[in-house]
Design an enzyme around this catalytic site. Structure first.
Site, mmCIF file in Angstrom:
data_model
loop_
_atom_site.group_PDB
_atom_site.id
_atom_site.type_symbol
_atom_site.label_atom_id
_atom_site.label_comp_id
_atom_site.label_asym_id
_atom_site.label_seq_id
_atom_site.Cartn_x
_atom_site.Cartn_y
_atom_site.Cartn_z
ATOM 1 N N TYR A 140 0.829 -1.203 0.000
ATOM 2 C CA TYR A 140 0.000 0.000 0.000
ATOM 3 C C TYR A 140 0.869 1.260 0.000
ATOM 4 O O TYR A 140 2.060 1.216 0.272
ATOM 5 C CB TYR A 140 -0.943 -0.016 1.220
ATOM 6 C CG TYR A 140 -2.108 0.903 1.041
ATOM 7 C CD1 TYR A 140 -3.008 0.725 -0.002
ATOM 8 C CD2 TYR A 140 -2.295 1.996 1.885
ATOM 9 C CE1 TYR A 140 -4.068 1.592 -0.191
ATOM 10 C CE2 TYR A 140 -3.362 2.864 1.708
ATOM 11 C CZ TYR A 140 -4.236 2.655 0.666
ATOM 12 O OH TYR A 140 -5.286 3.524 0.476
ATOM 13 N N VAL A 172 -16.759 -0.937 -2.839
ATOM 14 C CA VAL A 172 -16.906 0.338 -3.552
ATOM 15 C C VAL A 172 -17.926 0.189 -4.677
ATOM 16 O O VAL A 172 -18.781 1.052 -4.882
ATOM 17 C CB VAL A 172 -15.542 0.810 -4.113
ATOM 18 C CG1 VAL A 172 -15.731 1.980 -5.068
ATOM 19 C CG2 VAL A 172 -14.606 1.197 -2.976
ATOM 20 N N ARG A 230 -16.957 -10.772 -13.057
ATOM 21 C CA ARG A 230 -16.245 -11.929 -13.603
ATOM 22 C C ARG A 230 -17.094 -13.190 -13.627
ATOM 23 O O ARG A 230 -16.721 -14.178 -14.235
ATOM 24 C CB ARG A 230 -14.961 -12.183 -12.789
ATOM 25 C CG ARG A 230 -13.830 -11.245 -13.146
ATOM 26 C CD ARG A 230 -12.679 -11.411 -12.187
ATOM 27 N NE ARG A 230 -13.117 -11.148 -10.823
ATOM 28 C CZ ARG A 230 -12.350 -11.278 -9.752
ATOM 29 N NH1 ARG A 230 -11.105 -11.700 -9.873
ATOM 30 N NH2 ARG A 230 -12.808 -10.999 -8.556
ATOM 31 N N MET A 284 -6.896 -5.278 -8.384
ATOM 32 C CA MET A 284 -7.281 -6.610 -7.911
ATOM 33 C C MET A 284 -6.605 -7.728 -8.704
ATOM 34 O O MET A 284 -6.418 -8.819 -8.183
ATOM 35 C CB MET A 284 -8.796 -6.769 -7.982
ATOM 36 C CG MET A 284 -9.493 -5.867 -6.991
ATOM 37 S SD MET A 284 -11.249 -6.220 -6.873
ATOM 38 C CE MET A 284 -11.757 -4.873 -5.791
ATOM 39 N N LYS A 308 -18.607 -7.839 1.915
ATOM 40 C CA LYS A 308 -17.498 -7.460 2.789
ATOM 41 C C LYS A 308 -17.354 -8.448 3.944
ATOM 42 O O LYS A 308 -18.333 -9.023 4.419
ATOM 43 C CB LYS A 308 -17.827 -6.068 3.320
ATOM 44 C CG LYS A 308 -16.698 -5.300 3.906
ATOM 45 C CD LYS A 308 -15.579 -4.981 2.946
ATOM 46 C CE LYS A 308 -15.782 -3.731 2.136
ATOM 47 N NZ LYS A 308 -14.634 -3.496 1.227
#
Lengths: 331, 331
Positions: free
Chosen positions: A53, A154, A174, A245, A325
């Site tokens: 990050y 998000v 996907r 990702m 989540k």
């Protein structure tokens, strides 16, 4: 009392994080003891564990970066927030913990009686979705936006926030199994990425939107997915990347960048926090809290775990096959 | 009288182009006959032959898109430009030809007595270099710019135009043999791309520029070269892509786009011609013509060929190992 701590960083995030004892310190002047109610595991938290990050805290550190808690004890000379008040914990404090000590002054009170799991996610994903819809392109009612990773935190907020503003969304996923749930959540169009029935994503988007000019593309995947998203955009459009990702660099054909005059930008919420005014921040959060409290905005939850099961929680959160989540909750 | 014509497009550009007879038509009212003096082979011309460019003319077509000529015959009712006048041929007319018939009215007169080879290249590469330095970032004297493919036509002009404006250039090349000639041409720093002596391009740029903040990156290569260029840029910088010499899509790490807040843009001269005013265009060209006429601006020439040798000329122009432009000239 437990906290989820990591002393090193490593590419297998569940190997570096572990639940250890939280020894409650003596509360100092102005401090309160908080009992954590809920704290999500965000992709950025996983990248912080792996060291990938943009900002990394000094080690050892407590995992997690946002959450909600309840005030359970006042230190000397503290009178507010009241005992029992639901509060937002300050960012960057390490939220995967059963208890936290914080300065009473910096706490933001949240409405009591609202689902703490939904409230726990307000500081990162909803403002990211909201700001990506407003900071780059001046979208009007009826305009179209396309996003990939539409099933992410998000992505789910973006579908709902766009709908509330009258903006239409094309959502790229996907797996075919995600089409129905996303349509039910308010998506206008949901398409599986890549070639389907011999047709490119761009061709299927054209068919599904009646050849609408798509002015904004939102990419959380990188790799060739960026290029496929770019291929669906209108001339002069903006493509915003906010994640990777796929673990691969964004790939984008010069024919798209040059001949379609596409602008590529990045969005990083941490930078927005550094450069926006407190009034701008309050405005964004007041809107989001209002929408969550009234049930108009929510994100799907894949599973909840308590701090003691942090390794399992991080394993699931870091895997790609979730339907919502992963949240750390009070046992 | 010959012209270099192609009736089909194909991935081996020298296979589709060939010199055929040019049959001079009867000049109509307002027309003139031009004898071509010089016409360059640009990368965009090669991509037009292969079918990979953003705009493709109907077939059959004459190759080439810019050049200079001399007026050698007036049609009925033409009095200017004078016989013998050097003129710029209109864009898109097919410049790889020994002769061209054009409307006298649309011809722009150029100074006579200036090297026609240098003059022949003014409509594409110099404005591309000039506009990329001015349209994206407000550069001040002393600011740094980085470009790859620094040995290309655009790259050579960019080095000189930047120097004339007091802007410093880092120039990325693929061969060590190019370092000396580019330094002699006015480059401030020349570096070979990739890892050299165990050091990344970004580290070597830092060392060579005393850690200057590089606000503009100019990429004509694509592929991983885009990412290496991105890695050298300052936070908030702009990366402009205008070509894909690698034949690969631009690759750029989300960590660069997001955490360094890099904006990626494309530059396409044809679009600028469509969207700029005649006054803006005149301003850019007047400056460039003045610099070329006074010898302050020039590009290296690899080789010259006449129209009859068009296949050989295109073969050399399409190969990567040139040291300057290939130009079609009067025999």
């Amino acid at each position: 009392m437990l906290k989820a701590e990591y002393k090193t960083r490593g590419l297998v995030p569940q190997d570096v994080i572990e639940a250890v004892s939280f020894d409650k310190p003596e509360l100092k002047e102005g401090q309160v003891l908080l009992e954590m109610l809920a704290a999500p595991i965000n992709p950025s938290d996983v990248l912080t564990l792996t060291g990938q990050y943009g900002i990394l805290p000094p080690l050892p550190a407590i995992g997690g970066n946002e959450g909600v808690a309840k005030v359970i004890e006042h230190g000397p000379n503290v009178s507010s927030p009241d005992i029992g008040q639901t509060v937002l914990i300050p960012m960057g404090i390490g939220s995967w913990s059963t208890h936290i000590v914080a300065d009473a002054k910096v706490l933001v009170s949240l409405p009591n009686g609202v689902d703490p799991i939904q409230l726990s996610m307000i500081t990162i994903n909803p403002p990211t979705a909201s700001l990506m819809l407003s900071e780059f392109v001046d979208l009007q009612k009826g305009d179209w936006v396309i996003q990939n990773a539409a099933n992410s935190g998000v992505g789910s907020y973006l579908i709902k926030l766009a709908k509330l503003r009258g903006i239409k969304t094309v959502n790229v996923v996907r797996r075919e199994s995600l089409i129905k749930p996303l349509l039910a959540a308010g998506a206008d169009v949901v398409l599986v990425d890549g070639i389907v029935d011999g047709l490119s994503l761009a061709k299927r988007v054209k068919a599904a939107t009646d050849s609408a000019a798509i002015k904004l593309g939102i990419d959380a995947v990188g790799g060739s997915a960026t290029d496929r998203l770019g291929g669906t955009l209108a001339e002069g459009a903006t493509l915003v990347n906010y994640g990777a990702m796929s673990g691969e660099p964004c790939s984008l054909a010069p024919t798209v960048i040059i001949f379609k005059d596409i602008t590529v930008r990045g969005f990083w919420l941490a930078k927005w926090f550094r450069t926006s005014t407190p009034e701008q921040q309050k405005g964004v959060f007041a809107t989001i809290i209002g929408l969550i409290a009234t049930g108009k905005l929510s994100a799907p939850i894949h599973a909840t775990y308590s701090v003691k099961d942090i390794k399992q929680a991080v394993t699931i959160a870091a895997s790609g096959q979730r339907n919502g989540k992963v949240v750390i909750v009070k046992e």
